[in-house]
Design a protein around this motif. Structure first.
Motif, PDB file in Angstrom:
ATOM      1  N   GLU A 110     -12.337 -23.437  90.098  1.00  0.00           N
ATOM      2  CA  GLU A 110     -11.932 -24.572  90.878  1.00  0.00           C
ATOM      3  C   GLU A 110     -11.743 -25.384  89.608  1.00  0.00           C
ATOM      4  O   GLU A 110     -10.875 -26.387  89.835  1.00  0.00           O
ATOM      5  N   PRO A 161      -3.207 -22.313  95.021  1.00  0.00           N
ATOM      6  CA  PRO A 161      -2.472 -22.230  96.176  1.00  0.00           C
ATOM      7  C   PRO A 161      -1.119 -21.178  96.249  1.00  0.00           C
ATOM      8  O   PRO A 161      -0.722 -21.131  95.120  1.00  0.00           O
ATOM      9  N   TYR A 170      -3.409 -28.835  98.974  1.00  0.00           N
ATOM     10  CA  TYR A 170      -4.324 -28.991  97.765  1.00  0.00           C
ATOM     11  C   TYR A 170      -4.607 -30.309  97.232  1.00  0.00           C
ATOM     12  O   TYR A 170      -5.610 -30.714  97.040  1.00  0.00           O
TER      13      TYR A 170
END
Length: 283
Positions: A110, A161, A170
């Motif tokens: 992330e 994505p 996103y």
């Protein structure tokens, strides 16, 4: 944080890609520090820079050290994955504890993908602001190229994505829900309010004479290139008159683009891009 197997490393980007055409374009400099400031507004990334980087003691050295390898990952052709893996490995030991006691690591998917996403956003914004509008098909194409680029790092792509529409969702979520005015980001734009630091070899009287216009330009480019959400969170003043001036500036740059191809390549592209273009030309 698992690496992708080498067999899955995609073919590198090349001279036919829109990313090659625009990422190393010197007009991207006019965007200002939009990407690095946005990066540091993600709490885990901002904390990693705060704990491990020379950003606070030698800001320009940190920017230079980061930008070159990323450009080489884009423009490295057959060496792109090798360079990308080196960039990834720079981050292996960047880890620690957040103020709330949770742990962070620079290679968490992330966190690592967010840094990459800000470079994609920076390029898209720079093209549309200072060069030309992009059609939806071109945006999708650039996004697909960004997926190839990200995979050169050998970092898990599980949070990436799937397509352009998913990336837009996103991006909206990250701006609305995830970014904060982290100390590192606030420091990175501190000169907007306090002025640029005096270079060590410039005499004080000279700096007092030249710094006011330099500070004005730095503020204009820095705040003007930011997303409104960034200005809001970082409490950076930007008036309607400022916005009109920035629009006029961008329009003037776009108008000058008619003569852009006539300029020397050294004026139009950063060194990494120029070297890649030379290698790609037929011999």
């Amino acid at each position: 944080m698992t690496d992708r197997p080498d067999a899955q490393t995609p073919a590198p980007l090349g001279p036919g890609s829109l990313t090659w055409r625009y990422f190393g374009d010197t007009r991207m400099i006019l965007v200002g520090p939009r990407a690095p400031v946005l990066q540091n507004m993600l709490p885990a990334l901002g904390q990693g820079v705060l704990d491990h980087s020379v950003f606070f003691t030698d800001t320009f050295a940190r920017v230079k050290r980061s930008t070159g390898p990323i450009l080489d990952t884009v423009y490295g052709a057959e060496r792109s994955a090798e360079t990308g893996h080196k960039v990834r490995d720079y981050h292996r030991d960047i880890k620690g504890t957040m103020p709330d006691g949770s742990r962070y690591h620079a290679l968490d998917p992330e966190t690592y993908y967010w840094a990459h996403a800000t470079f994609l956003d920076n390029m898209l914004y720079g093209i549309e602001t200072f060069i030309r509008p992009l059609g939806e098909a071109e945006k999708r194409r650039i996004y697909e190229e960004s997926k190839t680029w990200f995979r050169m790092y050998g970092v898990s792509d599980r949070v990436m994505p799937d397509d352009w529409e998913a990336f837009q969702a996103y991006w909206t979520r990250m701006l609305d829900e995830e970014i904060v005015p982290h100390k590192t980001a606030r420091y990175g734009v501190g000169y907007v309010k306090k002025g640029l630091p005096a270079p060590p070899k410039v005499p004080a009287p000279v700096w007092r004479a030249v710094s006011p216009p330099l500070n004005a330009v730095a503020r204009f480019l820095t705040v003007g290139g930011m997303h409104p959400r960034m200005r809001e969170l970082l409490d950076l003043p930007w008036s309607a008159a400022d916005e009109r001036r920035h629009h006029r500036f961008a329009k003037a740059v776009r108008a000058a683009n008619r003569v852009w191809p006539l300029l020397p390549e050294a004026a139009r592209y950063l060194p990494q891009a120029r070297r890649a273009f030379r290698r790609a030309r037929p011999r």
